[in-house]
Scaffold this motif. Structure first.
Motif, short mmCIF file in Angstrom:
data_model
loop_
_atom_site.label_atom_id
_atom_site.label_comp_id
_atom_site.label_asym_id
_atom_site.label_seq_id
_atom_site.Cartn_x
_atom_site.Cartn_y
_atom_site.Cartn_z
N ASP A 187 0.80 -1.22 0.00
CA ASP A 187 0.00 0.00 0.00
C ASP A 187 0.84 1.28 0.00
O ASP A 187 0.29 2.39 0.01
N VAL A 235 -13.14 -5.93 -11.63
CA VAL A 235 -12.60 -6.74 -10.54
C VAL A 235 -11.18 -6.32 -10.16
O VAL A 235 -10.69 -6.68 -9.09
N GLU A 238 -11.75 -3.83 -6.99
CA GLU A 238 -12.69 -4.06 -5.89
C GLU A 238 -12.01 -4.39 -4.56
O GLU A 238 -12.56 -4.12 -3.50
N GLN A 239 -10.81 -4.98 -4.60
CA GLN A 239 -10.14 -5.37 -3.36
C GLN A 239 -9.44 -4.21 -2.67
O GLN A 239 -9.01 -4.35 -1.53
N HIS A 240 -9.33 -3.05 -3.35
CA HIS A 240 -8.53 -1.98 -2.79
C HIS A 240 -9.29 -0.66 -2.62
O HIS A 240 -8.69 0.37 -2.41
N THR A 241 -10.61 -0.73 -2.72
CA THR A 241 -11.43 0.44 -2.43
C THR A 241 -12.79 -0.02 -1.93
O THR A 241 -13.29 -1.07 -2.35
#
Length: 266
Positions: A187, A235, A238-241
């Motif tokens: 991150d 896709v 979607e895992q990071h927001t």
């Protein structure tokens, strides 16, 4: 079976759809394939390619009893129409044209300029999600569409797609390499080499744009709005927001199926 065709600026998506067995029952996408958009590709070329793919999935051309097409590339429509006529036995329906007009209010200054994919996204999203909506579609361009609680399209935003942004960066800067579009390894937004700095700029910069524009749209709508993500790259983010309330990768195809069903209702 229904063959739904979504001709976009980058790819043409073909989806084989099994209609619901009872009135009102949802259709099912049983297979989907994509090929690079090329208006010069003939109906015969499409047919050879599709015939092989249908057989790989255990189907025949004779299983297809109807074709519906949506396109934002007008030059591609002729050959796709010939494909339907020559190889699938009849004229296709074309989304937005009689007898499959949109059936929704396009509450914008130039309703005729609204892309077929965006109108179809509105139709499908409103059918699945009540209330005000913001639809984010990741394609050649990234579009943001605002839909009110009645299902009316109120307007939106067109931004460069993430692939376009990367292509422009690499083309304009001679020493920058072409990189894969993917989430950075961690991150941190302090890149330690050229590739990691580019990944941060493209990926986290894009997420920042999405979150910022969605926040501004929500403020302007002034009511709670559900955010729906669609398109081939949905896709990826979607895992990071937490900005998306739902991921619906097949909204455009679902909209085509709904238009077909509407046109064939007794």
């Amino acid at each position: 079976m229904l063959l739904a065709v979504d001709a976009g600026n980058t790819n043409v998506v073909f989806a084989l759809i099994s209609p619901g067995s009872n009135p009102g029952q949802a259709s099912t996408i049983v297979a989907r394939w994509r090929i690079a958009t090329d208006p010069r590709r003939t109906a015969d070329e499409y047919a050879v390619w599709l015939n092989q793919l249908l057989q790989l999935e255990g189907y025949q051309r004779s299983d297809v009893h109807g074709v519906i097409i949506a396109t934002v590339v007008p030059k591609a429509l002729h050959n796709l129409t010939v494909l339907a006529q020559k190889y699938f036995g009849g004229d296709p329906l074309v989304a937005g044209e009689p007898p499959v007009e949109w059936g929704i209010a396009l509450d914008v200054e130039e309703p005729q300029s609204v892309g077929a994919d965006r109108a179809l996204n509105v139709i499908a999203a409103h059918a699945h999600h009540p209330g005000d909506l913001i639809i984010v579609d990741f394609g050649t361009a990234t579009t943001f569409d605002v839909v009110d609680y009645s299902g009316a399209y109120k307007g939106g935003i067109i931004a460069p797609g993430i692939n376009l942004s990367l292509d422009a960066l690499v083309t304009a800067a001679a020493r920058l390499p072409r990189i894969a579009i993917e989430a950075p390894a961690n991150d941190s937004v302090i890149g330690r080499d050229t590739v990691s700095q580019m990944q941060i700029g493209i990926y986290w910069g894009y997420i920042a744009m999405i979150e910022g524009l969605v926040a501004r749209l929500k403020a302007e709508v002034g009511r709670p709005a559900k955010v729906i993500s669609t398109g081939g790259l949905a896709v990826l983010f979607e895992q990071h927001t937490a900005v998306f309330d739902a991921i619906e990768p097949d909204l455009t195809i679902q909209g085509l199926a709904m238009l077909w069903e509407r046109a064939h209702m007794p």
